[in-house]
Design a protein around this motif. Structure first.
Motif, PDB file in Angstrom:
ATOM      1  N   VAL A  48     -40.146  14.222 -29.056  1.00 20.16           N
ATOM      2  CA  VAL A  48     -39.226  14.839 -30.023  1.00 20.16           C
ATOM      3  C   VAL A  48     -39.171  16.347 -29.809  1.00 20.16           C
ATOM      4  CG1 VAL A  48     -38.896  15.381 -32.469  1.00 20.16           C
ATOM      5  CG2 VAL A  48     -39.426  13.040 -31.778  1.00 20.16           C
ATOM      6  N   LYS A  49     -40.305  16.976 -29.621  1.00 21.00           N
ATOM      7  CA  LYS A  49     -40.342  18.436 -29.447  1.00 21.00           C
ATOM      8  C   LYS A  49     -39.584  18.865 -28.198  1.00 21.00           C
ATOM      9  CE  LYS A  49     -44.577  19.484 -32.012  1.00 21.00           C
ATOM     10  NZ  LYS A  49     -45.972  19.985 -31.925  1.00 21.00           N
ATOM     11  N   ILE A  50     -39.699  18.085 -27.125  1.00 23.74           N
ATOM     12  CA  ILE A  50     -38.973  18.438 -25.893  1.00 23.74           C
ATOM     13  C   ILE A  50     -37.469  18.272 -26.100  1.00 23.74           C
ATOM     14  CG2 ILE A  50     -38.544  17.752 -23.506  1.00 23.74           C
ATOM     15  CD1 ILE A  50     -41.525  17.039 -23.302  1.00 23.74           C
ATOM     16  N   LEU A  51     -37.063  17.124 -26.639  1.00 22.67           N
ATOM     17  CA  LEU A  51     -35.635  16.843 -26.802  1.00 22.67           C
ATOM     18  C   LEU A  51     -34.969  17.777 -27.800  1.00 22.67           C
ATOM     19  CD1 LEU A  51     -35.786  12.940 -26.817  1.00 22.67           C
ATOM     20  CD2 LEU A  51     -34.988  14.408 -24.954  1.00 22.67           C
ATOM     21  N   SER A  52     -35.761  18.321 -28.729  1.00 21.55           N
ATOM     22  CA  SER A  52     -35.206  19.253 -29.715  1.00 21.55           C
ATOM     23  C   SER A  52     -35.428  20.710 -29.319  1.00 21.55           C
ATOM     24  CB  SER A  52     -35.810  18.980 -31.096  1.00 21.55           C
ATOM     25  OG  SER A  52     -37.213  19.125 -31.076  1.00 21.55           O
ATOM     26  N   VAL A  55     -40.323  22.466 -27.215  1.00 24.62           N
ATOM     27  CA  VAL A  55     -41.308  22.528 -26.134  1.00 24.62           C
ATOM     28  C   VAL A  55     -40.569  22.271 -24.828  1.00 24.62           C
ATOM     29  CG1 VAL A  55     -43.321  21.375 -25.112  1.00 24.62           C
ATOM     30  CG2 VAL A  55     -43.251  21.781 -27.574  1.00 24.62           C
ATOM     31  N   SER A  56     -40.941  22.968 -23.783  1.00 26.89           N
ATOM     32  CA  SER A  56     -40.270  22.764 -22.500  1.00 26.89           C
ATOM     33  C   SER A  56     -40.801  21.508 -21.822  1.00 26.89           C
ATOM     34  CB  SER A  56     -40.495  23.975 -21.588  1.00 26.89           C
ATOM     35  OG  SER A  56     -41.887  24.155 -21.355  1.00 26.89           O
ATOM     36  N   PRO A  57     -39.949  20.790 -21.085  1.00 25.83           N
ATOM     37  CA  PRO A  57     -40.429  19.616 -20.349  1.00 25.83           C
ATOM     38  C   PRO A  57     -41.352  20.029 -19.218  1.00 25.83           C
ATOM     39  CG  PRO A  57     -38.154  20.113 -19.772  1.00 25.83           C
ATOM     40  CD  PRO A  57     -38.515  21.022 -20.911  1.00 25.83           C
ATOM     41  N   GLY A  62     -36.692  14.905 -14.890  1.00 21.15           N
ATOM     42  CA  GLY A  62     -35.319  14.820 -14.426  1.00 21.15           C
ATOM     43  C   GLY A  62     -34.372  15.471 -15.412  1.00 21.15           C
ATOM     44  N   GLY A  63     -33.118  15.103 -15.331  1.00 24.92           N
ATOM     45  CA  GLY A  63     -32.109  15.698 -16.197  1.00 24.92           C
ATOM     46  C   GLY A  63     -32.257  15.252 -17.645  1.00 24.92           C
ATOM     47  N   ILE A  64     -32.023  16.179 -18.568  1.00 20.48           N
ATOM     48  CA  ILE A  64     -32.090  15.890 -20.003  1.00 20.48           C
ATOM     49  C   ILE A  64     -30.854  16.478 -20.662  1.00 20.48           C
ATOM     50  CG2 ILE A  64     -33.391  16.207 -22.138  1.00 20.48           C
ATOM     51  CD1 ILE A  64     -35.885  16.718 -20.364  1.00 20.48           C
ATOM     52  N   ARG A  65     -30.087  15.621 -21.331  1.00 22.39           N
ATOM     53  CA  ARG A  65     -28.892  16.069 -22.031  1.00 22.39           C
ATOM     54  C   ARG A  65     -28.951  15.587 -23.474  1.00 22.39           C
ATOM     55  NH1 ARG A  65     -25.240  18.215 -18.569  1.00 22.39           N
ATOM     56  NH2 ARG A  65     -23.593  18.187 -20.151  1.00 22.39           N
ATOM     57  N   VAL A  66     -28.666  16.499 -24.392  1.00 22.04           N
ATOM     58  CA  VAL A  66     -28.659  16.180 -25.818  1.00 22.04           C
ATOM     59  C   VAL A  66     -27.336  16.671 -26.389  1.00 22.04           C
ATOM     60  CG1 VAL A  66     -29.789  16.511 -28.051  1.00 22.04           C
ATOM     61  CG2 VAL A  66     -31.174  16.379 -25.963  1.00 22.04           C
ATOM     62  N   GLY A  67     -26.576  15.769 -26.999  1.00 20.72           N
ATOM     63  CA  GLY A  67     -25.265  16.147 -27.519  1.00 20.72           C
ATOM     64  C   GLY A  67     -24.313  16.602 -26.437  1.00 20.72           C
ATOM     65  N   GLY A  68     -24.512  16.123 -25.222  1.00 18.82           N
ATOM     66  CA  GLY A  68     -23.659  16.499 -24.101  1.00 18.82           C
ATOM     67  C   GLY A  68     -24.036  17.796 -23.427  1.00 18.82           C
ATOM     68  N   HIS A  69     -25.120  18.452 -23.899  1.00 13.89           N
ATOM     69  CA  HIS A  69     -25.533  19.743 -23.356  1.00 13.89           C
ATOM     70  C   HIS A  69     -26.811  19.598 -22.533  1.00 13.89           C
ATOM     71  CE1 HIS A  69     -22.581  21.501 -26.067  1.00 13.89           C
ATOM     72  NE2 HIS A  69     -23.152  20.849 -27.076  1.00 13.89           N
ATOM     73  N   LEU A  71     -30.358  20.509 -21.254  1.00 12.80           N
ATOM     74  CA  LEU A  71     -31.498  21.160 -21.908  1.00 12.80           C
ATOM     75  C   LEU A  71     -31.919  22.445 -21.204  1.00 12.80           C
ATOM     76  CD1 LEU A  71     -33.683  20.673 -24.199  1.00 12.80           C
ATOM     77  CD2 LEU A  71     -35.127  19.777 -22.382  1.00 12.80           C
ATOM     78  N   THR A  72     -31.845  22.452 -19.884  1.00 13.05           N
ATOM     79  CA  THR A  72     -32.351  23.618 -19.153  1.00 13.05           C
ATOM     80  C   THR A  72     -31.377  24.784 -19.153  1.00 13.05           C
ATOM     81  OG1 THR A  72     -31.485  22.696 -17.073  1.00 13.05           O
ATOM     82  CG2 THR A  72     -33.778  22.191 -17.644  1.00 13.05           C
ATOM     83  N   THR A  73     -30.083  24.513 -19.291  1.00 14.06           N
ATOM     84  CA  THR A  73     -29.098  25.591 -19.190  1.00 14.06           C
ATOM     85  C   THR A  73     -28.373  25.903 -20.496  1.00 14.06           C
ATOM     86  OG1 THR A  73     -27.341  24.041 -18.530  1.00 14.06           O
ATOM     87  CG2 THR A  73     -28.684  25.016 -16.771  1.00 14.06           C
ATOM     88  N   ASP A  74     -28.472  25.014 -21.476  1.00 18.23           N
ATOM     89  CA  ASP A  74     -27.675  25.209 -22.696  1.00 18.23           C
ATOM     90  C   ASP A  74     -28.472  24.817 -23.940  1.00 18.23           C
ATOM     91  OD1 ASP A  74     -25.471  26.084 -23.991  1.00 18.23           O
ATOM     92  OD2 ASP A  74     -24.130  24.471 -23.353  1.00 18.23           O
ATOM     93  N   ALA A  75     -29.708  25.284 -24.006  1.00 20.44           N
ATOM     94  CA  ALA A  75     -30.581  24.909 -25.123  1.00 20.44           C
ATOM     95  C   ALA A  75     -30.029  25.385 -26.464  1.00 20.44           C
ATOM     96  CB  ALA A  75     -31.984  25.475 -24.902  1.00 20.44           C
ATOM     97  N   GLN A  76     -29.360  26.533 -26.472  1.00 16.99           N
ATOM     98  CA  GLN A  76     -28.828  27.065 -27.728  1.00 16.99           C
ATOM     99  C   GLN A  76     -27.752  26.144 -28.296  1.00 16.99           C
ATOM    100  OE1 GLN A  76     -30.265  29.604 -29.278  1.00 16.99           O
ATOM    101  NE2 GLN A  76     -28.928  29.163 -31.023  1.00 16.99           N
ATOM    102  N   ALA A  77     -26.924  25.580 -27.438  1.00 21.99           N
ATOM    103  CA  ALA A  77     -25.885  24.657 -27.900  1.00 21.99           C
ATOM    104  C   ALA A  77     -26.510  23.386 -28.462  1.00 21.99           C
ATOM    105  CB  ALA A  77     -24.939  24.314 -26.751  1.00 21.99           C
ATOM    106  N   ILE A  78     -27.617  22.962 -27.874  1.00 23.71           N
ATOM    107  CA  ILE A  78     -28.322  21.790 -28.396  1.00 23.71           C
ATOM    108  C   ILE A  78     -28.843  22.082 -29.796  1.00 23.71           C
ATOM    109  CG2 ILE A  78     -30.388  20.344 -28.129  1.00 23.71           C
ATOM    110  CD1 ILE A  78     -29.987  20.492 -25.118  1.00 23.71           C
ATOM    111  N   ARG A  79     -29.438  23.259 -29.970  1.00 25.39           N
ATOM    112  CA  ARG A  79     -29.981  23.616 -31.285  1.00 25.39           C
ATOM    113  C   ARG A  79     -28.891  23.632 -32.351  1.00 25.39           C
ATOM    114  NH1 ARG A  79     -32.513  27.968 -28.092  1.00 25.39           N
ATOM    115  NH2 ARG A  79     -34.496  27.129 -27.323  1.00 25.39           N
ATOM    116  N   ALA A  80     -27.687  23.998 -31.957  1.00 25.42           N
ATOM    117  CA  ALA A  80     -26.581  24.037 -32.920  1.00 25.42           C
ATOM    118  C   ALA A  80     -26.089  22.638 -33.281  1.00 25.42           C
ATOM    119  CB  ALA A  80     -25.427  24.856 -32.343  1.00 25.42           C
TER     120      ALA A  80
END
Length: 330
Positions: A48-52, A55-57, A62-69, A71-80
């Motif tokens: 949960v901490k990584i996906l939100s 905490v960094s993976p 491999g690739g992690i996308r949350v809400g279409g964003h 994780l490594t390049t657009d963490a701020q958009a995920i937080r929103a």
């Protein structure tokens, strides 16, 4: 094509020489409840901490996308796009419930009038209007949990992480929380749930993954997981000894109970097996007075999968409908 709300490939995390997540894959369709089960220390909260983005993976993930964003390049958009309710309440007990809500509105940079409107609507939705002016320290555990989730919803997240949201709640408060979660999903919200209450996962989750020793031991719907565990059977009961003896002679694989005039036939509970059994009885001219289908529950699955470090199973996305546990036909 609809993209999943959450997609993680080869998710890894270690603390020193202790591997917490050992390359797990997760896919959560939008508008569903996904439950992650596992014993204490299995890595549920770390996931949960990584996906939100808390905490960094670990290296090698491999690739992690949350809400279409990404994780490594657009963490701020995920937080929103997400909301997080952790194991421990984020409620400030020194201020009122309403003030907690308005504080969250300020943190989301909502205009003052909009913040008050959102806070009032959520307090009403979560049945907290009467307690809104009271210090949150006076709230019961269930009320604090409801306030916690109401605060999470101030920013209108489309994905919510609930990390053991009902731990410590009494049964009535737990059922209230289940209703809230169902309501969120009905509104199109995606819920990523970790829990140690197997009944909770059975009640709420569209798909369930069992995490053990850093790996996914099994994943599927509740009914798919239940069919992984041996012990399912069909019980046939007879009122007359003649029919009982005839059935026992015909169904040689059945375990007989002479005193109860019943037979226990091994079965995975699928419609195909049930139909085959009934056809076999019909061909022999035998009619049972009562037929009961028994299937293992999630407790059985959990204990079976977490008892062995090597337990592993992957289920298809679609499976034949399973008979419900304790379904009695007369």
């Amino acid at each position: 094509m609809t993209h999943p709300a959450i997609a993680a490939n080869g998710l890894r995390k270690a603390y020193g020489d202790r591997t917490v997540l050992d390359g797990i894959d997760l896919t959560v369709p939008a508008g569903t409840v996904f439950a992650l089960l596992g014993p204490n220390g299995a890595g549920k909260t770390t996931a949960v901490k990584i996906l939100s983005t808390l905490v960094s993976p670990g290296p090698g993930s491999g690739g992690i996308r949350v809400g279409g964003h990404d994780l490594t390049t657009d963490a701020q958009a995920i937080r929103a796009a997400i909301g997080v309710t952790g194991q421990f309440s984020a409620v400030d007990g020194l201020i009122t419930g309403e003030e907690n809500m308005l504080l969250m509105a300020d943190l989301h940079h909502l205009p003052k009038r909009e913040g008050r409107r959102v806070a009032a609507e959520l307090l009403e939705r979560f049945d907290l209007v009467e307690a809104a002016k009271k210090p949150a320290s006076t709230y019961s555990g269930g009320m604090k949990r409801r306030l916690d989730i109401a605060m999470t919803l101030v920013g209108s997240p489309r994905i919510i992480f609930l990390d053991e949201p009902t731990t410590g709640l009494d049964p009535r408060s737990r059922h209230t929380m289940w209703g809230i979660i169902r309501g969120l999903v009905a509104d199109g919200v995606t819920v990523f749930l970790t829990t140690q209450y197997l009944e909770e996962a059975d009640e709420l989750a569209d798909r369930i993954a069992v995490l053990n020793n850093g790996r996914i031991a099994a994943e599927g719907t509740a009914e798919q997981l239940k069919r992984l565990v041996p012990g399912g059977h069909v019980e046939l009961r007879f009122t007359g000894p003649d029919a009982y003896r005839s059935a026992a002679a015909t169904l040689t694989e059945a375990a007989p109970d002479d005193e109860a005039l019943s037979l226990r036939v091994p079965s995975d509970g699928t419609q195909r097996e049930l139909r085959s059994l009934l056809d076999h009885l019909d061909a022999a001219g035998i009619e049972a007075d009562e037929l009961t289908v028994h299937t293992p529950d999630l407790d059985d699955v959990f204990f079976a999968l977490t008892a062995s470090a090597t337990a592993s199973a992957t289920l298809p996305a679609q499976a034949a409908p399973a008979a419900q546990p304790e379904e009695t036909l007369r």
